[in-house]
Design a protein around this motif. Structure first.
Motif, short mmCIF file in Angstrom:
data_model
loop_
_atom_site.label_atom_id
_atom_site.label_comp_id
_atom_site.label_asym_id
_atom_site.label_seq_id
_atom_site.Cartn_x
_atom_site.Cartn_y
_atom_site.Cartn_z
N LYS A 297 0.83 -1.21 0.00
CA LYS A 297 0.00 0.00 0.00
C LYS A 297 0.86 1.26 0.00
CE LYS A 297 -4.05 -2.07 2.07
NZ LYS A 297 -5.03 -1.99 3.14
N ARG A 298 2.14 1.09 -0.29
CA ARG A 298 3.07 2.23 -0.34
C ARG A 298 2.64 3.20 -1.43
NH1 ARG A 298 9.47 1.37 -1.14
NH2 ARG A 298 8.63 -0.61 -1.82
N ASN A 299 2.66 4.48 -1.10
CA ASN A 299 2.26 5.51 -2.05
C ASN A 299 3.47 6.36 -2.38
OD1 ASN A 299 1.46 8.24 -2.89
ND2 ASN A 299 -0.60 7.45 -2.65
N ARG A 300 3.79 6.43 -3.65
CA ARG A 300 4.93 7.24 -4.08
C ARG A 300 4.48 8.49 -4.84
NH1 ARG A 300 9.62 3.04 -5.59
NH2 ARG A 300 9.02 1.41 -4.16
N GLU A 301 3.18 8.70 -4.87
CA GLU A 301 2.61 9.77 -5.68
C GLU A 301 2.78 11.15 -5.05
OE1 GLU A 301 -1.56 10.65 -7.97
OE2 GLU A 301 -1.54 9.19 -6.35
N MET B 23 -2.16 13.49 -5.29
CA MET B 23 -3.37 12.78 -4.86
C MET B 23 -4.54 13.75 -4.72
SD MET B 23 -1.65 10.28 -2.01
CE MET B 23 -3.21 9.83 -1.31
#
Length: 70
Positions: A50-54, A59
């Motif tokens: 569920k890692r978010n790199r955005e 977002m």
């Protein structure tokens, strides 16, 4: 907790809560950093998938644009 990491709980308006884990070590290889990150995430009982790199701004932009197009 691994030395050289900073962990913060962020509350972002309109998006919710996020745990941010920042590597503050400059000399380790990317392999070492990723391995330690996985250990930290697992130690916190979180799902690495569920890692978010955005980033929050992207977002939020996508969320706003979805509302405008409806």
């Amino acid at each position: 907790m691994q030395e050289g990491y900073f962990v913060a709980l962020d509350k972002v308006d309109q998006l919710g809560y996020f745990i941010e884990i920042e590597n503050r070590k400059e000399n380790d290889s990317i392999e070492v950093r990723n391995s330690e990150l996985i250990q930290i995430v697992q130690g916190l009982g979180l799902d690495i998938n569920k890692r978010n790199r955005e980033g929050y701004s992207n977002m939020l932009y996508r969320k706003i644009m979805r509302k405008d197009s409806v």
